[in-house]
Write an enzyme that holds these catalytic residues in place. Structure first.
Site, mmCIF file in Angstrom:
data_model
loop_
_atom_site.group_PDB
_atom_site.id
_atom_site.type_symbol
_atom_site.label_atom_id
_atom_site.label_comp_id
_atom_site.label_asym_id
_atom_site.label_seq_id
_atom_site.Cartn_x
_atom_site.Cartn_y
_atom_site.Cartn_z
ATOM 1 N N ASP A 104 9.320 2.714 -0.210
ATOM 2 C CA ASP A 104 8.281 3.417 0.526
ATOM 3 C C ASP A 104 8.401 3.009 1.985
ATOM 4 O O ASP A 104 7.939 1.942 2.388
ATOM 5 C CB ASP A 104 6.896 3.095 -0.046
ATOM 6 C CG ASP A 104 5.786 3.837 0.698
ATOM 7 O OD1 ASP A 104 6.101 4.556 1.673
ATOM 8 O OD2 ASP A 104 4.611 3.689 0.305
ATOM 9 N N TYR A 130 0.853 -1.183 0.000
ATOM 10 C CA TYR A 130 0.000 0.000 0.000
ATOM 11 C C TYR A 130 0.891 1.236 0.000
ATOM 12 O O TYR A 130 1.882 1.286 0.718
ATOM 13 C CB TYR A 130 -0.895 0.012 1.250
ATOM 14 C CG TYR A 130 -1.738 1.265 1.384
ATOM 15 C CD1 TYR A 130 -2.792 1.507 0.500
ATOM 16 C CD2 TYR A 130 -1.495 2.188 2.389
ATOM 17 C CE1 TYR A 130 -3.574 2.653 0.623
ATOM 18 C CE2 TYR A 130 -2.277 3.334 2.522
ATOM 19 C CZ TYR A 130 -3.312 3.561 1.637
ATOM 20 O OH TYR A 130 -4.087 4.692 1.767
ATOM 21 N N LYS A 151 4.237 8.957 8.787
ATOM 22 C CA LYS A 151 3.942 8.387 10.107
ATOM 23 C C LYS A 151 4.909 8.868 11.206
ATOM 24 O O LYS A 151 4.751 9.977 11.686
ATOM 25 C CB LYS A 151 3.857 6.856 10.002
ATOM 26 C CG LYS A 151 2.753 6.448 9.018
ATOM 27 C CD LYS A 151 2.230 5.046 9.147
ATOM 28 C CE LYS A 151 0.933 4.909 8.362
ATOM 29 N NZ LYS A 151 1.041 4.262 7.066
#
Ligand SMILES: *Cc1c(COP(=O)(O)O)cnc(C)c1O
Length: 435
Positions: free
Chosen positions: A245, A150, A273
């Site tokens: 990523d 994702y 994050k």
């Protein structure tokens, strides 16, 4: 089956009735809606350390940790102090501040993989900008991604495998034009033959490959190191940029993420994050040469009104300062290992087909028997075990993210005692499921 008494959810239910009239599904991000577990979402009132409290005053040990950002737990005193101090001087200027330099220094001084960085406001924005830069830098169009990774809600990456082995993607969301999806190639994870084939056939028009080096958004699909090394070699051989990523793995499995853990150098990295200490920050970085293509130095446009926001920078600085302390990641991993091995030993002794898969301070509840899973299609889609686990853990004061495809996080604030309490609850529920 024996079930425990359900916790009171009266106030959360009232708030959810209201929120459904305001927001699609009553939420501002879909997984929060509890669609794949029992009941409706709990509305959270406060957090402190490893604990959260909902609007009905139920108390939980929290393993969602805002889906990863809170590696120090909730309301860490240093983060709190730095944010309040900064906020007293104003929330935003749209002009440079020294705080951006400070956060960049903290990151770049300890990160051998990137030379320059740009701050944005979310993981999605970091990925979107990195893709544009990869295309602008290489002058090529196609992007290769992997099924089960994702990368945020970027148009070009809301794409799943079509039919056939090496294939152009099909959009996995309404509203993504076919023409965008056609620019994305999708492969299964951990499949070396498919990877070689894809490079051979498509390298001439491939700008980049994007991968979660530790795929942690669809189960925890730990990759063979050899697969990641091969990916690096093929990218170098065929002049294709490799993007790690690291929005979830960056500052989580090691300060410099999976790149550091595996010792593999990507061409570009995306962060999110943890980098913002619980406030909205993302970033992308690469060599000076590649970053030299970003505006205003170069022709690839990318901008943001709130990019590098001082309050968010302050939270990031305070959090990453803590993460930089010697032994931080070792201690966190040892603590997590205490938790996961206790539960795994328990499941083993009782012969339950359950395992906590983990790396660093990330864990995933795998109801897939004892088989190690490396790719998305191997996950058992029957999430009934997770559904029971989720409900019964809430009743026992433990909060997991409301989806069996999501991972859990241990923070610095979880003590061994907290982890033992949570482990005991999980063992009770395993007995309920399998006993
Ligand atoms: C969370 C995540 C994103 C998206 O970040 P947002 O801040 O939610 O936009 C992208 N990539 C990975 C690997 C993630 O874990």
């Amino acid at each position: 089956m024996q079930t425990s008494t359900d916790i009171s959810r009266k106030t959360s239910e009232e708030l959810f009735e209201k929120s459904k009239t305001y927001f699609p599904g009553g939420v501002n991000s879909p997984v929060r809606a509890f669609k794949s577990v029992d009941g409706n979402p709990l509305f959270i009132k406060k957090g402190d350390g490893c604990r959260i409290w909902d609007e009905d005053n139920n108390e939980f040990i929290d393993f969602c940790c805002s889906w990863g950002p809170l590696i120090l737990g909730h309301n860490h005193p240093e983060v709190f102090k730095k944010v309040v101090e900064t906020m007293q001087n104003g929330a935003s200027f749209g002009a440079p501040t020294r705080l951006e330099n400070e956060l960049a220094e903290l990151i770049l001084n300890r990160n051998p993989f990137i030379e320059k960085i740009r701050f944005v406001s979310s993981g999605t924005e970091a990925v979107m900008s990195a893709l544009r830069l990869a295309r602008g830098y290489t002058g090529k169009n196609k992007v290769l991604k992997f099924e089960g990774c994702y990368h945020g809600h970027v148009d070009a990456l809301l794409v799943k495998a079509g039919s056939g082995l090496v294939t152009f993607g099909e959009s996995s969301s309404a509203g993504v034009p076919e023409a965008f999806a056609n620019q994305t190639l999708v492969l299964p994870l951990n499949d070396e033959a498919a990877l070689r084939e894809c490079f051979k056939e498509h390298h001439a028009d491939m700008a980049c490959v994007i991968i979660e080096p530790i795929p942690a958004n669809n189960g925890l699909l730990l990759q063979e190191k050899h697969f990641l090394q091969l990916l690096r070699e093929l990218c170098t051989e065929y002049n294709v940029l490799l993007i790690f990523d690291e929005v979830i793995s960056g500052f989580r499995v090691a300060f410099s993420g999976a790149a550091e853990l595996y010792g593999i150098t990507p061409d570009m990295v995306t962060y999110g994050k943890i980098i913002g200490g619980g406030l909205p920050v993302g970033a992308y970085g690469a060599s000076k040469e590649i970053m030299g293509k970003v505006s205003p130095d170069g022709p690839v446009y990318q901008a943001g009104t709130l990019s590098g926001n001082p309050v968010a920078m302050a939270a990031g600085i305070a959090q990453l300062t803590e993460c930089s302390k010697p032994g931080f990641y070792e201690t966190l991993a040892e603590k997590t290992n205490h938790f996961t091995s206790r539960i795994n030993n328990y499941a083993n002794e009782k012969n339950y087909p359950f395992e906590l898969v983990s790396i660093g301070s990330i864990f995933w509840l795998s109801f897939n028997g004892k088989k190690r899973i490396h790719s998305a299609e191997e996950i058992d889609p029957n999430m009934n075990g997770f559904r029971i686990m989720h409900r019964e853990l809430l009743n026992r004061g433990v909060y997991l993210g409301p989806s069996g495809y999501e991972v859990g996080f241990v923070s610095e604030a979880h003590s061994l005692n907290d982890l033992d309490m949570a482990a005991k609850a999980m063992e009770e529920v395993l007995d309920m499921i399998y006993g």
